[in-house]
Design a protein around this motif. Structure first.
Motif, PDB file in Angstrom:
ATOM      1  N   UNK A 174      58.089 -50.485   9.966  1.00  0.00           N
ATOM      2  CA  UNK A 174      57.735 -49.277  10.723  1.00  0.00           C
ATOM      3  C   UNK A 174      57.894 -47.999   9.908  1.00  0.00           C
ATOM      4  N   UNK A 175      58.036 -48.146   8.602  1.00  0.00           N
ATOM      5  CA  UNK A 175      58.257 -46.984   7.741  1.00  0.00           C
ATOM      6  C   UNK A 175      57.023 -46.084   7.692  1.00  0.00           C
ATOM      7  N   UNK A 176      57.264 -44.828   7.359  1.00  0.00           N
ATOM      8  CA  UNK A 176      56.190 -43.866   7.119  1.00  0.00           C
ATOM      9  C   UNK A 176      55.994 -43.703   5.621  1.00  0.00           C
ATOM     10  N   UNK A 177      54.761 -43.907   5.185  1.00  0.00           N
ATOM     11  CA  UNK A 177      54.405 -43.733   3.776  1.00  0.00           C
ATOM     12  C   UNK A 177      53.662 -42.416   3.634  1.00  0.00           C
ATOM     13  N   UNK A 194      56.069 -39.991  -1.103  1.00  0.00           N
ATOM     14  CA  UNK A 194      56.436 -41.295  -1.659  1.00  0.00           C
ATOM     15  C   UNK A 194      55.512 -41.660  -2.807  1.00  0.00           C
ATOM     16  N   UNK A 195      54.266 -41.179  -2.739  1.00  0.00           N
ATOM     17  CA  UNK A 195      53.248 -41.485  -3.740  1.00  0.00           C
ATOM     18  C   UNK A 195      52.489 -40.212  -4.068  1.00  0.00           C
ATOM     19  N   UNK A 196      52.223 -39.980  -5.338  1.00  0.00           N
ATOM     20  CA  UNK A 196      51.369 -38.880  -5.767  1.00  0.00           C
ATOM     21  C   UNK A 196      50.241 -39.452  -6.602  1.00  0.00           C
ATOM     22  N   UNK A 197      49.002 -39.208  -6.185  1.00  0.00           N
ATOM     23  CA  UNK A 197      47.845 -39.680  -6.935  1.00  0.00           C
ATOM     24  C   UNK A 197      47.299 -38.550  -7.803  1.00  0.00           C
ATOM     25  N   UNK A 238      58.494 -48.023  -2.855  1.00  0.00           N
ATOM     26  CA  UNK A 238      57.113 -48.389  -2.544  1.00  0.00           C
ATOM     27  C   UNK A 238      56.686 -49.579  -3.397  1.00  0.00           C
ATOM     28  N   UNK A 239      56.031 -50.525  -2.756  1.00  0.00           N
ATOM     29  CA  UNK A 239      55.522 -51.693  -3.465  1.00  0.00           C
ATOM     30  C   UNK A 239      54.105 -51.995  -2.994  1.00  0.00           C
ATOM     31  N   UNK A 240      53.262 -52.450  -3.928  1.00  0.00           N
ATOM     32  CA  UNK A 240      51.923 -52.881  -3.561  1.00  0.00           C
ATOM     33  C   UNK A 240      50.894 -51.781  -3.479  1.00  0.00           C
ATOM     34  N   UNK A 241      51.222 -50.575  -3.949  1.00  0.00           N
ATOM     35  CA  UNK A 241      50.241 -49.500  -3.883  1.00  0.00           C
ATOM     36  C   UNK A 241      49.132 -49.777  -4.896  1.00  0.00           C
ATOM     37  N   UNK A 242      47.857 -49.635  -4.501  1.00  0.00           N
ATOM     38  CA  UNK A 242      46.750 -49.933  -5.424  1.00  0.00           C
ATOM     39  C   UNK A 242      46.826 -49.087  -6.689  1.00  0.00           C
TER      40      UNK A 242
END
Length: 508
Positions: free
Chosen positions: A45-48, A252-255, A486-490
């Protein structure tokens, strides 16, 4: 920009190129070895929270072009019969299986059981037929040009769709992986500009325009449910602000990390940095129909004068590319032998062409950085070419360069996969016209054997490069940073789509 050469619209190209602009600062840094993810279990239920650069102007992917829409909506909100992997391989999605006839004219798709739209309505073959008939007949719908060769779309039963083509089309399945192939509810009245009713693993929760878009997991999803509860796309057009948001824990992620800023993230030890491949082609366009660029000796000289390896190092963007087809597309070949760095030979060619001293103008959209233009100015000065850089707003570029072909040199990032068709279209803004290339391209599209089709494209691409129809400064790559949780990010092709259903985030 993969539309048919005869039916391509300036509007769709405009939005596609605009989307390309914000990814100009992609990187060529080797991928960092992934660090072990946190030992804490994944929180379903986490927020990414994901940092992106370019926000859509609306959510209507049926009528609006641009990577900003495809990036977040395809596979997450909307789905097609088939989709494509990060490596651009085609795989089933709403279809559990498909068969193509030996003559390449008939495609039979079997739908997965239990698929529902987000309003709870079951998906049937009638929805697919209605969606694709709209694409085929409505010129305002994205993908209409790519459906020009569709003869009929039928539903033999509730779980089967049959599409018949007028002639074989090697790219047809790939077309179905994009906006043209998305399936919408038959007769739906949803306001697609601000809402959605897809079949994907996420639903739209809210859109704070100018700030963020939030998706929630769709718990009634027909397939494997998303492994994250909520996704928040934070739109941060300023690269420095994006890094700061990652550093302060907002993201959590920066593209699309600026390579000049990546060390700020690496030095903390809190982020994994990955480098993803793309089909982005940083193209230095030559106006093949305008003197002196109508002289192949001048075009070749301009290519030989550019130190492509030094340019890649300076701009921090991907890898060298010496032809019109990037590594992820069929028909790729290393064409570095065609235009190696040779300023002495460049000067000789210019002298032979009567241009020991030459003044040229480079027209470039203003949203691009200055590095590429500065390198070109410097390299060209060494061979007697004075380059004036004319920075213009994108609508001006679209009008002057793309529509009116009023330019000498131009620079733009062409991001669409499988867009070699641009060099088989003499009316495209490159102004390149070669009958053999056009013949080979046409044969490649009607060839039913993928390997033979790729060989035909390879031959055509070599001719284009040996004619020096343009220069390809680099093949872009994309830097992404994510926390250890974070795991599995494309990794690859994320400037065109980010399938988030399999991403996890460990519990805090």
């Amino acid at each position: 920009m993969s539309a048919s050469p005869t039916r391509r619209t300036a509007g769709s190209a405009a939005l596609g190129l605009l989307a390309a602009g914000v990814f100009a600062l992609s990187a060529c840094t080797p991928a960092a070895e992934p660090t072990p993810t946190a030992s804490a279990p994944a929180d379903p239920d986490a927020t990414l929270t994901v940092g992106l650069v370019l926000e859509p102007t609306n959510l209507d992917i049926r009528h609006t072009s641009g990577a900003a829409l495809e990036q977040v909506l395809v596979d997450n909100i909307y789905e097609g019969l088939v989709t494509r992997t990060q490596e651009n391989d085609i795989e089933e999605r709403l279809a559990s299986a498909y068969e193509v006839s030996a003559d390449g004219l008939t495609y039979d798709f079997t739908l997965n059981e239990g698929v529902t739209f987000h309003d709870g309505t079951p998906l049937t073959s009638a929805d697919v037929v209605a969606s694709y008939e709209t694409t085929r007949t409505d010129a305002s719908v994205q993908g209409n040009a790519e459906f020009a060769g569709v003869a009929s779309i039928e539903a033999p039963d509730a779980q089967t769709v049959r599409i018949t083509l007028t002639q074989p089309d090697q790219n047809f399945l790939f077309t179905l992986t994009g906006p043209a192939g998305l399936v919408f509810k038959n007769g739906d009245t949803t306001d697609l500009k601000n809402d959605e009713n897809g079949t994907g693993p996420f639903v739209l929760d809210r859109w704070a325009k100018g700030s963020a878009i939030t998706f929630d997991r769709y718990d009634e999803y027909w397939g494997d449910k998303a492994t994250i509860g909520e996704v928040v796309f934070e739109y941060i057009p300023d690269f420095t602000a994006g890094v700061n948001a990652a550093l302060d824990g907002t993201l959590d992620v920066l593209t699309a990390v600026d390579p000049n800023l990546v060390s700020q993230l690496e030095d903390t030890g809190d982020f994994t940095i990955t480098t993803g491949r793309t089909t982005d082609k940083a193209t230095l366009a030559f106006n093949n129909r305008k003197a002196p660029l109508d002289d192949v000796r001048v075009r070749e000289a301009l290519r030989l004068a550019v130190d492509h390896e030094a340019l890649v190092e300076a701009i921090g963007a991907g890898q060298t590319l010496y032809g019109p087809i990037p590594e992820l597309d069929p028909g790729y070949e290393d064409l570095s032998d065609v235009a190696p760095y040779d300023p002495a030979r460049a000067k000789t060619l210019l002298k032979e062409a009567g241009h020991e001293k030459l003044d040229l103008t480079l027209t470039i959209p203003s949203f691009y950085g200055t590095t590429a233009a500065q390198v070109l100015v410097s390299d060209y000065a060494k061979v007697g070419v004075s380059l004036e850089v004319k920075r213009v707003e994108f609508p001006t570029w679209l009008e002057d360069v793309y529509t009116n072909h009023d330019y000498e040199l131009s620079f733009v990032l062409h991001v669409e996969p499988r867009d070699f068709v641009n060099f088989a279209n003499p009316d495209y803004y490159f102004g390149y016209d070669d009958a053999e290339v056009q013949k080979l391209y046409a044969q490649s599209q009607t060839e039913t054997d993928p390997k033979k089709s790729a060989e035909l494209l390879k031959k055509a691409a070599r001719i284009v490069s040996e004619d020096h129809a343009a220069d390809w400064l680099y093949n872009g790559a994309t830097l992404t940073a994510h926390t250890a949780a974070v795991s599995g990010f494309p990794t690859d092709s994320i400037n065109s789509r980010i399938d988030l259903a399999g991403v996890t985030k460990s519990a805090e």
